[in-house]
Design an enzyme around this catalytic site. Structure first.
Site, PDB file in Angstrom:
ATOM      1  N   GLN A 173      15.153  -8.360  -3.802  1.00 33.80           N
ATOM      2  CA  GLN A 173      14.064  -9.101  -3.738  1.00 33.80           C
ATOM      3  C   GLN A 173      13.700  -9.812  -4.775  1.00 33.80           C
ATOM      4  OE1 GLN A 173      10.355  -7.375  -1.244  1.00 33.80           O
ATOM      5  NE2 GLN A 173       9.665  -6.788  -3.384  1.00 33.80           N
ATOM      6  N   LEU A 220       0.648   3.823  -2.095  1.00 27.96           N
ATOM      7  CA  LEU A 220       1.020   3.652  -3.633  1.00 27.96           C
ATOM      8  C   LEU A 220       1.446   4.903  -3.948  1.00 27.96           C
ATOM      9  CD1 LEU A 220      -2.119   1.746  -4.597  1.00 27.96           C
ATOM     10  CD2 LEU A 220      -0.012   0.528  -3.963  1.00 27.96           C
ATOM     11  N   GLY A 257       0.817  -1.182  -0.140  1.00 30.50           N
ATOM     12  CA  GLY A 257       0.132   0.140   0.053  1.00 30.50           C
ATOM     13  C   GLY A 257       0.821   1.155   0.119  1.00 30.50           C
ATOM     14  N   MET A 263      11.674   6.171  -5.819  1.00 30.02           N
ATOM     15  CA  MET A 263      10.495   6.356  -5.276  1.00 30.02           C
ATOM     16  C   MET A 263      10.206   5.290  -4.208  1.00 30.02           C
ATOM     17  SD  MET A 263       7.677   7.870  -7.484  1.00 30.02           S
ATOM     18  CE  MET A 263       8.149   9.228  -8.564  1.00 30.02           C
ATOM     19  N   SER A 264       9.764   5.596  -3.222  1.00 23.85           N
ATOM     20  CA  SER A 264       9.463   4.320  -1.923  1.00 23.85           C
ATOM     21  C   SER A 264       8.746   4.923  -1.129  1.00 23.85           C
ATOM     22  CB  SER A 264      10.739   4.421  -1.392  1.00 23.85           C
ATOM     23  OG  SER A 264      10.764   3.724   0.114  1.00 23.85           O
ATOM     24  N   ARG A 307       8.474   4.796   2.016  1.00 24.23           N
ATOM     25  CA  ARG A 307       9.246   5.515   3.136  1.00 24.23           C
ATOM     26  C   ARG A 307       9.903   6.827   2.802  1.00 24.23           C
ATOM     27  NH1 ARG A 307      10.806  -0.246   3.744  1.00 24.23           N
ATOM     28  NH2 ARG A 307      10.000  -0.937   5.949  1.00 24.23           N
ATOM     29  N   HIS A 338       4.731   2.005  -7.942  1.00 20.66           N
ATOM     30  CA  HIS A 338       3.941   0.936  -7.983  1.00 20.66           C
ATOM     31  C   HIS A 338       3.010   0.975  -9.146  1.00 20.66           C
ATOM     32  CE1 HIS A 338       3.937   1.313  -3.329  1.00 20.66           C
ATOM     33  NE2 HIS A 338       4.122   0.051  -3.604  1.00 20.66           N
ATOM     34  N   VAL A 384      11.703   3.270 -10.677  1.00 18.87           N
ATOM     35  CA  VAL A 384      11.153   4.677 -10.991  1.00 18.87           C
ATOM     36  C   VAL A 384      11.728   5.787  -9.926  1.00 18.87           C
ATOM     37  CG1 VAL A 384       8.842   5.958 -11.286  1.00 18.87           C
ATOM     38  CG2 VAL A 384       9.232   3.263 -11.788  1.00 18.87           C
TER      39      VAL A 384
HETATM   40  O1  PAF Z   1       7.900  -4.901  -2.002  1.00 18.88           O
HETATM   41  C1  PAF Z   1       6.847  -4.936  -1.146  1.00 18.88           C
HETATM   42  O2  PAF Z   1       6.212  -4.259  -1.293  1.00 18.88           O
HETATM   43  C2  PAF Z   1       6.830  -6.132  -0.325  1.00 18.88           C
HETATM   44  O3  PAF Z   1       8.205  -6.589   0.128  1.00 18.88           O
HETATM   45  C3  PAF Z   1       5.938  -7.417  -0.913  1.00 18.88           C
HETATM   46  C4  PAF Z   1       6.586  -7.980  -2.411  1.00 18.88           C
HETATM   47  C5  PAF Z   1       4.586  -6.790  -1.383  1.00 18.88           C
HETATM   48  C6  PAF Z   1       5.688  -8.517   0.148  1.00 18.88           C
HETATM   49  O4  PAF Z   1       5.097  -8.170   1.174  1.00 18.88           O
END
Ligand code: PAF
Length: 280
Positions: free
Chosen positions: A151, A31, A29, A182-183, A185, A35, A174
């Site tokens: 990841q 976003l 979320g 972009m994050s 956080r 995303h 991005v």
């Molecule tokens: O990258 C993320 O936002 C999270 O690590 C994910 C892949 C949704 C898993 O919780």
């Protein structure tokens, strides 16, 4: 919005019966444009797009920001509707991890470097929830951003090793117009901290310039990145890694395809960024 696992499985089964391709974007979320880029790729290439919003507790360490992780469901729903997403899957913590929950999956080796080293249990939590989400949503294609380079590699290994029937689609990182990756956080940052956070992308840019000018020593590049953060208040480098982009083994010389990845705590936020040096 679908919150129950049973319902989500029914929806997915029915879509598959109609021979519709399911694209999936898992998120926590809050976003942002990063995303939306993943979502747009899914909308362009799949018949139906499912987005999940679930702040996964098992990927946060005991001293990390699970409680304060930004949550803004209402505006996320508005954004998803405006973008044309077909289904939002938003389960509760209890739905995903009921009392007595006991199963975890772990990708070995590549999970142990970089973020895996400084965030014990992080990748175990990610692979567990991603496998659960794949089983529930049943996607043909799942979209992940290259900002979380490690990841992505860990999820690709999960899919390959466990013979999962889903294609992982990589989407480039991005950036904001000033270069900040972009994050979610980034929202924690004060305006001063945001300026400091630009040191991540600026130092990577400088590293790329130095490599282009002929520097091949990983130590020299790592030192030049480190210098960038010296004297910047509220900054703490977690790691600077110059490594193979698939095995994550550290390199002494920058030869062949190389990943430069950084994790830096700026104020309350742990930020990551990376760039790839193509073979030259
Ligand atoms: O990258 C993320 O936002 C999270 O690590 C994910 C892949 C949704 C898993 O919780």
């Amino acid at each position: 919005m679908v919150s129950s696992i049973v319902k989500m499985k029914e929806v997915s089964e029915s879509l598959r019966k109609q021979n519709l391709t399911i694209g999936f974007v898992p998120t926590m979320g809050c976003l942002h444009e990063g995303h939306l880029k993943l979502i747009k790729r899914s909308l362009e290439s799949c018949d139906q797009t499912v987005v999940s919003i679930f702040v996964n507790p098992t990927q946060f360490g005991p001293n990390e920001d699970l409680d304060s992780y930004p949550r803004q469901l209402e505006s996320d729903i508005e954004r998803l509707e405006a973008t044309g997403v077909d289904i939002l899957f938003h389960p509760s913590k209890e739905e995903m991890y009921p009392a007595g929950y006991k199963t975890y999956v772990q990708v070995q080796n590549i999970s142990e470097h970089l973020c895996g080293k400084s965030r014990a249990g992080f990748f175990k939590g990610v692979t567990t929830v991603v496998l659960k989400l794949f089983n529930i949503v049943g996607p043909h294609n799942a979209f992940f951003g290259e900002k979380d380079w490690q990841q992505l590699a860990v999820i690709e290994a999960l899919v390959e090793d466990l013979n999962l029937d889903v294609a992982i689609i990589r989407v480039p990182l991005v950036r904001e117009s000033d270069g900040l990756a972009m994050s979610s956080r980034n929202r924690y940052l004060s305006s001063q901290e945001r300026k400091t956070a630009l040191s991540l992308s600026h130092s990577l840019q400088e590293a790329q310039n130095n490599i282009r000018r002929g520097t091949t020593s990983a130590k020299a590049i790592s030192n030049s990145i480190r210098q960038y953060f010296l004297g910047k208040e509220g900054c703490e480098i977690d790691y600077i890694s110059i490594c193979d982009p698939e095995s994550f083994k550290e390199k002494e010389q920058i030869r062949g395809r190389t990943l430069i990845a950084l994790a830096v705590k700026v104020g309350p936020s742990r930020l990551i960024d990376n760039c790839i040096i193509e073979e030259f």
